[in-house]
Motif scaffolding. Sequence first.
Motif, mmCIF file in Angstrom:
data_model
loop_
_atom_site.group_PDB
_atom_site.id
_atom_site.type_symbol
_atom_site.label_atom_id
_atom_site.label_comp_id
_atom_site.label_asym_id
_atom_site.label_seq_id
_atom_site.Cartn_x
_atom_site.Cartn_y
_atom_site.Cartn_z
ATOM 1 N N MET A 355 58.258 1.441 -14.156
ATOM 2 C CA MET A 355 57.780 2.713 -14.723
ATOM 3 C C MET A 355 58.921 3.718 -14.954
ATOM 4 S SD MET A 355 53.954 2.999 -13.084
ATOM 5 C CE MET A 355 53.703 4.692 -13.525
ATOM 6 N N PRO A 356 59.820 3.906 -13.995
ATOM 7 C CA PRO A 356 60.937 4.837 -14.276
ATOM 8 C C PRO A 356 61.776 4.381 -15.467
ATOM 9 C CG PRO A 356 60.819 4.333 -11.936
ATOM 10 C CD PRO A 356 59.844 3.414 -12.614
ATOM 11 N N TYR A 357 61.957 3.055 -15.601
ATOM 12 C CA TYR A 357 62.765 2.542 -16.712
ATOM 13 C C TYR A 357 62.108 2.842 -18.057
ATOM 14 C CZ TYR A 357 65.454 -0.606 -19.690
ATOM 15 O OH TYR A 357 66.240 -1.111 -20.706
ATOM 16 N N ILE A 358 60.819 2.562 -18.166
ATOM 17 C CA ILE A 358 60.176 2.766 -19.475
ATOM 18 C C ILE A 358 60.066 4.250 -19.796
ATOM 19 C CG2 ILE A 358 58.907 0.582 -19.427
ATOM 20 C CD1 ILE A 358 56.431 1.975 -18.743
ATOM 21 N N LYS A 359 59.970 5.069 -18.751
ATOM 22 C CA LYS A 359 59.929 6.517 -18.985
ATOM 23 C C LYS A 359 61.298 6.986 -19.496
ATOM 24 C CE LYS A 359 58.358 10.803 -17.042
ATOM 25 N NZ LYS A 359 58.370 11.602 -15.824
ATOM 26 N N GLU A 360 62.344 6.539 -18.807
ATOM 27 C CA GLU A 360 63.694 6.962 -19.175
ATOM 28 C C GLU A 360 64.038 6.541 -20.601
ATOM 29 O OE1 GLU A 360 66.700 5.572 -16.431
ATOM 30 O OE2 GLU A 360 68.252 5.993 -17.926
ATOM 31 N N HIS A 361 63.588 5.344 -20.993
ATOM 32 C CA HIS A 361 63.931 4.844 -22.322
ATOM 33 C C HIS A 361 62.851 5.134 -23.372
ATOM 34 C CE1 HIS A 361 66.687 2.663 -19.704
ATOM 35 N NE2 HIS A 361 67.478 2.567 -20.755
ATOM 36 N N SER A 362 61.827 5.904 -22.987
ATOM 37 C CA SER A 362 60.718 6.234 -23.892
ATOM 38 C C SER A 362 60.179 5.009 -24.634
ATOM 39 C CB SER A 362 61.137 7.271 -24.934
ATOM 40 O OG SER A 362 61.720 8.373 -24.333
ATOM 41 N N ILE A 363 59.918 3.960 -23.880
ATOM 42 C CA ILE A 363 59.329 2.768 -24.507
ATOM 43 C C ILE A 363 57.980 2.488 -23.845
ATOM 44 C CG2 ILE A 363 61.511 1.688 -25.160
ATOM 45 C CD1 ILE A 363 61.207 -0.086 -22.633
ATOM 46 N N SER A 364 57.253 1.537 -24.393
ATOM 47 C CA SER A 364 56.008 1.123 -23.767
ATOM 48 C C SER A 364 56.321 -0.093 -22.892
ATOM 49 C CB SER A 364 55.000 0.760 -24.860
ATOM 50 O OG SER A 364 54.307 -0.409 -24.510
ATOM 51 N N ALA A 365 55.456 -0.324 -21.895
ATOM 52 C CA ALA A 365 55.681 -1.467 -21.003
ATOM 53 C C ALA A 365 55.670 -2.779 -21.784
ATOM 54 C CB ALA A 365 54.617 -1.497 -19.914
ATOM 55 N N LYS A 366 55.035 -2.761 -22.948
ATOM 56 C CA LYS A 366 55.027 -3.945 -23.821
ATOM 57 C C LYS A 366 56.439 -4.348 -24.197
ATOM 58 C CE LYS A 366 52.789 -3.141 -27.561
ATOM 59 N NZ LYS A 366 51.673 -2.337 -28.071
ATOM 60 N N ASP A 367 57.314 -3.346 -24.314
ATOM 61 C CA ASP A 367 58.686 -3.604 -24.775
ATOM 62 C C ASP A 367 59.681 -3.653 -23.623
ATOM 63 O OD1 ASP A 367 57.754 -3.544 -27.432
ATOM 64 O OD2 ASP A 367 57.759 -1.352 -27.352
ATOM 65 N N PHE A 368 59.182 -3.806 -22.395
ATOM 66 C CA PHE A 368 60.092 -3.914 -21.265
ATOM 67 C C PHE A 368 60.951 -5.163 -21.437
ATOM 68 C CE2 PHE A 368 61.241 -4.822 -16.827
ATOM 69 C CZ PHE A 368 61.865 -3.617 -16.555
ATOM 70 N N PRO A 369 62.281 -5.040 -21.257
ATOM 71 C CA PRO A 369 63.171 -6.148 -21.645
ATOM 72 C C PRO A 369 63.061 -7.420 -20.808
ATOM 73 C CG PRO A 369 64.408 -4.295 -20.726
ATOM 74 C CD PRO A 369 63.009 -3.828 -20.909
ATOM 75 N N ILE A 370 62.464 -7.373 -19.613
ATOM 76 C CA ILE A 370 62.375 -8.593 -18.800
ATOM 77 C C ILE A 370 60.969 -9.183 -18.924
ATOM 78 C CG2 ILE A 370 62.772 -9.591 -16.521
ATOM 79 C CD1 ILE A 370 64.290 -7.037 -15.779
ATOM 80 N N SER A 371 60.881 -10.472 -19.162
ATOM 81 C CA SER A 371 59.580 -11.103 -19.403
ATOM 82 C C SER A 371 58.767 -11.215 -18.111
ATOM 83 C CB SER A 371 59.785 -12.500 -19.989
ATOM 84 O OG SER A 371 60.321 -13.347 -18.989
#
Length: 481
Positions: A355-371
């Motif tokens: 959650m902190p990562y997706i907030k910091e990068h303003s992305i959705s969890a769908k686009d989280f870089p680790i599968s």
Amino acid sequence: MSVYDKYELVIGLETHVQLSTKSKAFCADAITFGQEPNTQISTISLAYPGTLPQVNKKQIEYAVRLGVAVGCEINLENHFDRKNYFYADLPKGFQTTQDARPICVGGYVPVRVENYEKNIRLNRIHMEEDAGKSIHDLSPRHSFIDLNRAGTPLLEIVSEPDFRSAEEVEAYMTALRQLVRYLDISDGNMEQGSLRCDVNVSVRLKGAEEYGQRCEVKNLNSMRFARKAINFEFKRQVDLIEAGGKVQQNTLHFDPATGVTSPLRSKENAHDYRYFPEPDLPPIKLTKAYVTDIATNLPPLPYVLYDRFTTGFQLSDYDAKLITEERDTALLFQALAKATKSYKATVNLVINKIMPYIKEHSISAKDFPISVLQLSAFIQLLEDGKVSNSMAYQRLFPALLKSPNTPPLQLAEQLNLLQSDDADLLEKLIDDIIAQNPDKVKAYRNGKKGLLGFFMGQLMRASKGKADPKKANQLMVEKLK
Ligand code: ADP
Ligand code: MG
């Protein structure tokens, strides 16, 4: 007991949601927020004589999506009406809305307040369009008009007078915001005006059957202002009644700067909108199959996921609320929890790292870089005690973010993070520590059991954090006997 304790609030909400369609409700103008004034307009939104509107299919689809999500009955036949009034930011001289036969009726929104749950019943949801914006504070002599917003598609959600406190209103607005975002029909952004409400407030003696006379506070676009306006009105109306007066049915304006409401117009001066069916748009006819199709393709709803997470996955109320705030985060958690069956480790990872990562990068969890597969393998390493919690979070996870396709086990090996359960090595390290600290060992054996923490700290340092804490602890206690 103060006089205020004798009274209760009764509140009904008319909420406007701005839809995230590409184009306006009745023409092809774009509705992108924050553009230069009067750049998203056309002869239709400027209401040139002879132009004709057309319905936007997406507006209908979004209305049905929200309607079925909150259990409304869908009126397969419905139509637009004209609501006539004159205002400078309304070029047509009327608003195209639905009056006599709205697209959705009934239904309810479940809300969760501090320590109870409640269903807020809905009266209706109808489709309409927004007006333009008059700007009065740029020049002392002139007013300006920006018509970019004119014709933007809206849904108006009208509740029954089911609220009894500002907290319930807040919980409902929060639930609506979350719902429209889950359904992908609006960004639900209150600051940008995508979600705003008119609040109808009345008071009555506790236990009374009849509702009191209501006042309507217009256009509140923040939760804080709504709460302030409600609490101000409560006190004002009770004071009035206690002083022997009567509440007049007024439309009020709330001034955030002073926290005070003031009348815009009274019932006697209320507009006569002279509603009639919109002659330029044909009635809307939907098929049952169309509605069923939308209903079967609905994404999972936030309260369904909340229930599943608290009962099925044993999450605390706090964790479940946090995890279900955004749909894609909730779905990522669900996929991971199903894959790993380690609910606690999964929720910790999602809340503290993802959650902190997706907030910091303003992305959705769908686009989280680790599968999901890689994240599951990461959680498995933790669960098997192969990597300590602190090493996993501080070193392995950042490494995994850098090379998301390398198996976590391999990365842990490369970084030398695997915990040793090598009993010989542990024994040797413990023996060394005991030999180096004779005074502390003596004190421990004489009853200062709190020193165990010290010994474990020494051991963790000596093993560079790689000792499996459980085994190390057992062995240490053994040796210190
Ligand atoms: P109108 O058409 O005049 O706006 P509605 O009947 O459509 O009136 O109601 C508008 C809103 O006012 C609804 O959300 C409804 O729940 C709310 N409301 C109606 N009566 C009361 C009352 N006595 N106190 C508080 N809210 C009320
Ligand atoms: Mg109304």
